[in-house]
Write a protein that holds these residues in place. Sequence first.
Motif, mmCIF file in Angstrom:
data_model
loop_
_atom_site.group_PDB
_atom_site.id
_atom_site.type_symbol
_atom_site.label_atom_id
_atom_site.label_comp_id
_atom_site.label_asym_id
_atom_site.label_seq_id
_atom_site.Cartn_x
_atom_site.Cartn_y
_atom_site.Cartn_z
ATOM 1 N N VAL A 7 0.858 -1.191 0.000
ATOM 2 C CA VAL A 7 0.000 0.000 0.000
ATOM 3 C C VAL A 7 0.895 1.243 0.000
ATOM 4 O O VAL A 7 1.411 1.634 1.044
ATOM 5 C CB VAL A 7 -0.927 0.010 1.235
ATOM 6 C CG1 VAL A 7 -1.774 1.278 1.258
ATOM 7 C CG2 VAL A 7 -1.814 -1.228 1.246
ATOM 8 N N ILE B 268 -2.538 6.198 0.972
ATOM 9 C CA ILE B 268 -3.843 6.056 1.623
ATOM 10 C C ILE B 268 -4.551 7.404 1.576
ATOM 11 O O ILE B 268 -3.971 8.431 1.921
ATOM 12 C CB ILE B 268 -3.699 5.596 3.095
ATOM 13 C CG1 ILE B 268 -3.029 4.221 3.155
ATOM 14 C CG2 ILE B 268 -5.053 5.545 3.787
ATOM 15 C CD1 ILE B 268 -2.840 3.689 4.559
ATOM 16 N N ALA C 146 -9.614 2.904 5.141
ATOM 17 C CA ALA C 146 -8.321 2.333 5.526
ATOM 18 C C ALA C 146 -7.623 3.192 6.567
ATOM 19 O O ALA C 146 -7.062 2.671 7.542
ATOM 20 C CB ALA C 146 -7.443 2.181 4.283
ATOM 21 N N SER D 166 0.763 4.017 5.099
ATOM 22 C CA SER D 166 1.519 3.855 3.868
ATOM 23 C C SER D 166 2.715 2.948 4.124
ATOM 24 O O SER D 166 3.436 3.115 5.107
ATOM 25 C CB SER D 166 1.991 5.224 3.369
ATOM 26 O OG SER D 166 2.811 5.087 2.227
ATOM 27 N N THR E 282 -4.378 -8.667 -6.944
ATOM 28 C CA THR E 282 -5.083 -7.396 -7.142
ATOM 29 C C THR E 282 -6.532 -7.637 -7.537
ATOM 30 O O THR E 282 -7.448 -7.003 -7.005
ATOM 31 C CB THR E 282 -4.380 -6.555 -8.218
ATOM 32 O OG1 THR E 282 -3.005 -6.409 -7.872
ATOM 33 C CG2 THR E 282 -5.019 -5.181 -8.337
ATOM 34 N N VAL F 200 -7.214 3.013 -0.806
ATOM 35 C CA VAL F 200 -5.774 2.737 -0.811
ATOM 36 C C VAL F 200 -5.289 2.569 -2.239
ATOM 37 O O VAL F 200 -6.036 2.150 -3.128
ATOM 38 C CB VAL F 200 -5.419 1.461 -0.010
ATOM 39 C CG1 VAL F 200 -5.791 1.615 1.446
ATOM 40 C CG2 VAL F 200 -6.069 0.221 -0.623
ATOM 41 N N LEU G 153 -2.588 0.441 -4.611
ATOM 42 C CA LEU G 153 -2.078 -0.932 -4.545
ATOM 43 C C LEU G 153 -0.941 -1.119 -5.538
ATOM 44 O O LEU G 153 -1.049 -0.707 -6.699
ATOM 45 C CB LEU G 153 -3.187 -1.939 -4.859
ATOM 46 C CG LEU G 153 -4.378 -2.000 -3.899
ATOM 47 C CD1 LEU G 153 -5.452 -2.910 -4.473
ATOM 48 C CD2 LEU G 153 -3.943 -2.484 -2.521
#
Length: 352
Positions: free
Chosen positions: A128, A131, A137, A144, A163, A207, A209
């Motif tokens: 991550v 954010i 989150a 992070s 993912t 977030v 990814l």
Amino acid sequence: MSVLAAITVLALLIVVHELGHFAAARFQGIRVNRFSIGFGPSLVKYQGTETEYAIRAFPLGGYVGFPDDDLNSEIPLDDPNLLRNRPVFDRAIVISAGVIANLVLAYFLLVAQVATVGIQDIQSGLAVPTIEPASAAMEAGMKSGDIILKVNNTPLDDFPEATDFFIEKIQNSPNQPLHFTIERDDKTLSVTVTPKSNDQGQGKIGVGLIPNIHLKKSQGLFDAFAYSADAFQDLVTLTAKGFWQLVSNFQENAKQIAGPVKIVEYGANIAQNNAGNLFQFGALISINLAIINILPLPALDGGQLIFLMVEGLRGKPLPNRLQEGIMQTGLVLLLSLGLFLVVRDTVNLAFF
């Protein structure tokens, strides 16, 4: 410094793209009278023997200008070195050279990363990098740099399967608590995140990814070139698929379109986590820039290639007034989109 690094990378990509057009023209002896980075009033300019070089106020791109389009040019209209008087193939080389330059740059950026930082070993889970403020989150205490290993005790596979699974799980769980197993600073933690419902009723936790990547040393120059070729192919394939998903389901994915401000924000966050990742950031954006420019849309390289294709099939070009009308309309729409994205992303800008 991370913001400056991201801006520098974007500026480099634009310069390389325009240098591709410029070099392809000059190597063929085609006249070029302007080389500009950005649009609008010039901030700095230099008049060379034949070409004016300028840096302009709005860094949304750049352009290479030809005397063909200059009404005040003293060059005879039948000059064989004008772009318009060259064969279709010569002009196609000039138009496509910017895209080719960006693809070549992307590959060598990956080589540079492998040679200086190391080979990226993709492992299970998802990292991550960013954010969103006030997101589900952040409210759950995620940070992070966290690495998501499990969702509801289900281990995540390697990228990109992880993912797809993760996004589907989040979207299908609005307002339902999900239990994440995460890795932070070599420690394993558990957090409970409750996705918020978006306008389409899908879950969202806010977030970014990226693959869970561990670095290992390159075994030599040949190893660096070979690995970079595979990584380049994967990035091009994933980027092309992403554009296809955007086009095929535009209404759902339109909010994911990022302008220069948001791209700089992403780049700054990446640089904060690991400056070496700027190589891959630059490669990814360079590939995106290449694919965007090759799309068959007015004011883009792909649109001009369509005009050349039609000219090759007809044996003569479309009427100038028709071409200019299409190109001007496309340019206005493109600049309007760029301005909209800048304003939208600036308003929604997260602190760096």
